[in-house]
Design an enzyme around this catalytic site. Structure first.
Site, PDB file in Angstrom:
ATOM      1  CB  VAL A 135      -1.361  -1.241  -6.892  1.00  0.00           C
ATOM      2  CG1 VAL A 135      -1.327  -2.747  -7.164  1.00  0.00           C
ATOM      3  CG2 VAL A 135      -0.217  -0.542  -7.621  1.00  0.00           C
ATOM      4  CB  CYS A 136      -4.831  -3.848  -5.320  1.00  0.00           C
ATOM      5  SG  CYS A 136      -5.835  -5.095  -4.517  1.00  0.00           S
ATOM      6  CB  ALA A 137      -8.691  -2.152  -2.862  1.00  0.00           C
TER       7      ALA A 137
END
Length: 235
Positions: free
Chosen positions: A132-134
């Site tokens: 998720v995300c970075a």
């Protein structure tokens, strides 16, 4: 009897809580016994084929802090070295965003080396690898995104693309991307969207929609269309 799918949530100081706490609540909804409150809303949760056993894995057993000091701390259930020394192979590796700011002197990425090593070693045997995300940056650092389509947080998209292998096919507009057993999502709330899509993948649409209704999360009709790509000037 339901098959247990083991989950390793890879955390360290500076982790983004919302990248994994809401998704783990979503996944854990299928663990609720059929006699309890959630199942009273309908019988779709009965006799599910899988349940989840979740470990929060970190460099040490010391409480892990989030992105700001005012947040509560989370107690890990396993360390990376413990898991590897025990020969544990997790079915699902879940990777939220970790610390992003490089060391001001060395420029080195602050994600602990043992975390990247754990992801690298667990990846080949995992049934599913999810970021998720970075968290996708950690997957890239572990070499698990080469030759694959992937996406990431749109605010950090250009930075992450510039820092990672040219063999990765980054998708700028997607809310989440599935390439084989590797699932990557955009930032923060997109992790919950991906978790619901994952429930649908494992259990079918009826159960996933039931859980969506309980959590009151609006449906994303097209995983390849993320409005924040335009917001951040990527399309």
């Amino acid at each position: 009897m339901a098959q247990i799918l083991t989950v390793a949530v890879c955390i360290c100081n500076g982790v983004t809580y919302t990248d994994f706490i809401p998704p783990m609540e979503i996944l854990s909804s299928v663990n609720v016994p059929a006699t309890e409150t959630l199942a009273l809303l309908g019988d779709v949760m009965k006799n599910v084929p899988y349940k989840f056993a979740i470990d929060y894995v970190a460099p040490t057993k010391e409480p892990v802090g989030g992105t700001v000091s005012t947040l509560p701390k989370l107690n890990p259930t396993q360390t990376y070295s413990e898991a590897l020394s025990k020969g544990i192979q997790y079915d699902i590796i879940w990777i939220p965003a970790g610390p992003l700011a490089p060391d001001p002197v060395t420029g080195k990425n602050p994600t602990p080396e043992e975390q990247i090593d754990f992801i690298r070693k667990q990846g080949p045997g995992a049934k599913y690898i999810m970021s998720v995300c970075a968290g996708s940056l950690q997957l890239a650092m572990a070499g698990l995104l080469d030759g694959k389509r992937a996406t990431t947080n749109k605010a950090l998209y250009k930075v992450i693309v510039n820092e990672t292998s040219k063999a990765i096919n980054w998708v700028p507009k997607a809310r989440w991307v599935i390439d084989g057993n590797v699932w990557t999502s955009s930032g923060v709330a997109a992790g919950s969207d991906m978790a619901l899509a994952f429930l649908e993948h494992l259990f079918g649409r009826e159960l996933a929609q039931f859980v969506r209704g309980v959590f009151e999360i609006p449906e994303v009709n097209n995983s390849e269309d993320d409005p924040f790509a335009a917001f951040h000037g990527l399309v």
